[in-house]
Design an enzyme around this catalytic site. Sequence first.
Site, PDB file in Angstrom:
ATOM      1  N   LYS A   1       8.123  56.652  65.970  1.00  0.00           N
ATOM      2  CA  LYS A   1       7.916  56.681  67.420  1.00  0.00           C
ATOM      3  C   LYS A   1       6.852  55.688  67.842  1.00  0.00           C
ATOM      4  O   LYS A   1       6.943  55.080  68.892  1.00  0.00           O
ATOM      5  CB  LYS A   1       7.476  58.075  67.848  1.00  0.00           C
ATOM      6  CG  LYS A   1       8.632  59.020  67.980  1.00  0.00           C
ATOM      7  CD  LYS A   1       8.236  60.212  68.800  1.00  0.00           C
ATOM      8  CE  LYS A   1       9.484  61.021  69.112  1.00  0.00           C
ATOM      9  NZ  LYS A   1       9.240  62.090  70.021  1.00  0.00           N
ATOM     10  N   ARG A   2       5.841  55.566  67.005  1.00  0.00           N
ATOM     11  CA  ARG A   2       4.723  54.704  67.353  1.00  0.00           C
ATOM     12  C   ARG A   2       5.210  53.303  67.733  1.00  0.00           C
ATOM     13  O   ARG A   2       4.714  52.692  68.672  1.00  0.00           O
ATOM     14  CB  ARG A   2       3.756  54.642  66.171  1.00  0.00           C
ATOM     15  CG  ARG A   2       2.523  53.885  66.523  1.00  0.00           C
ATOM     16  CD  ARG A   2       1.473  53.919  65.464  1.00  0.00           C
ATOM     17  NE  ARG A   2       0.802  52.636  65.504  1.00  0.00           N
ATOM     18  CZ  ARG A   2       0.573  51.898  64.474  1.00  0.00           C
ATOM     19  NH1 ARG A   2       0.917  52.308  63.272  1.00  0.00           N
ATOM     20  NH2 ARG A   2      -0.028  50.739  64.601  1.00  0.00           N
TER      21      ARG A   2
END
Length: 488
Positions: free
Chosen positions: A259-260
């Site tokens: 997600k980062r």
Amino acid sequence: MTPENKEVRVRFAPSPTGHFHIGGARLALNNFLFSRKNNGKFVLRIEDTDKERSKKEFEKEIYESLRWLGIEWDEGPVSFSGEEKEVGDYGPYRQSERSHIYKKYLEKLLEEKKAYFCYCTKEELEAQKAVMEADGLIYKYNGHCRNLKNPPIGKTPQTIRFVMPETKVEFKDLIRGKVVFDSSNFGDLVIAKDLESPLYNFAAVVDDYEMKITHVIRGEDHISNTPKQILIQKALGFPEVTYAHLPLILSPDRKKLSKRFAETSLLSYRDEGYLPEALINFLILLGWHPKDEKEIFSLNELIEEFDLKRVQKAGAIFNEEKLDWINGKYIRNLPLEEILKKVKPFLSKENISAEDNFILKIINIEKERMKTLKDIINLGKFFFKLENYDANLLIWKNTPKEKIKQILEKIYNIFKEIKDSDFNKFSISEKITEIINLNNYSRGEVFWPLRVALSGLSASPDPVEILDVLGKNETLKRIEIALNKLSL
Ligand code: GLU
Ligand code: ZN
């Protein structure tokens, strides 16, 4: 132009339902390069049929991101330079403004009995699903409303469904080769909520036709939509288009991108000090092999070299270090004045102001180590302001504190005598060598405390380089501070 002499037209069709991130940028870029390489057109289409989730601010972010990257669209809701466009032959392309067009085609399908109103409520569909799953079947809509003679009394239409032919769907993908799907377990697809509210698969097919799109270049996550879209296309009597599905972006361990990275907005790369040219270079190398080992390309070179056939099928690995490496290279390739212009906003954000010449000197020293523009702060902060540091940091290995103090005092006294105009790295280098030789000091005993005194850090550039930037006054001031710390 294609061999059939048809103008190549591609589209980038983002949904403004979230931040614009690298995945979107990469798709846009591939479409853009393909259009430029083939002297075609690059169309921007905002797919905002989901009224709840589509937001103006996300739409604006798409424009801002593409402009920052320099990816210029030929047709779209607003011009590249920013103003809203007049309605022209092909625009504006906001699906929310085109429901009259979709309606026409929905009515055609309904008329020809290739689509029908479905009256099943959510609860009824869930019940159908439960029954099928209890029988060990994979759920698909059971076709309950397909052949209704009359609308059921007291019920209102819930959706419009497409009569899905049960067949083998085959298409040629420019990246993956022949792809085959069996449509028999698709079930009758919901293509619209009502005549005014088409859903993605349907709206996309209509638009691709209306916009004369010749090549659909999109992410692999859409590959299962392609057979559905082809069948809708056929039902409407539209010509085929050519497809290319780009591999997904994966993390270095070949898993789904975290997600980062996947959800970091593209503009935050700008805010972190990445150059658009570097990001473009990086994005295009994701899953793409240039002919030789060359890794740094200008946009024009990319257009020249671009070929979808060179995109590999396997997932593209997102490697942050590679991005940093490319960005660093791009920064170093810029003239110092240009870097100065670009780092200034980062400095002012930190409330750091200094004369251009001073900043230029810092850039000159730090640019080899800068991976982002923001690194001017991470690496060069100490030039602008000496932070407090621990006196013990000044001590070199086992050298006694007293001796360190003597050495710094000696340096201080000698520096003080140097004329302002002679205070530069060459004259000082000589002086320091003299001090070392005359007193039989080790280099570490002299350079270490001097470096700490000037930077307050355990790692920094060569002290001679630093004092060359700081000048005589500031250098003496900082040595004084160190001497005070050693006297305590
Ligand atoms: N709006 C779709 C998306 O953002 C576009 C899919 C397509 O290119 O057909 O995923
Ligand atoms: Zn139904």
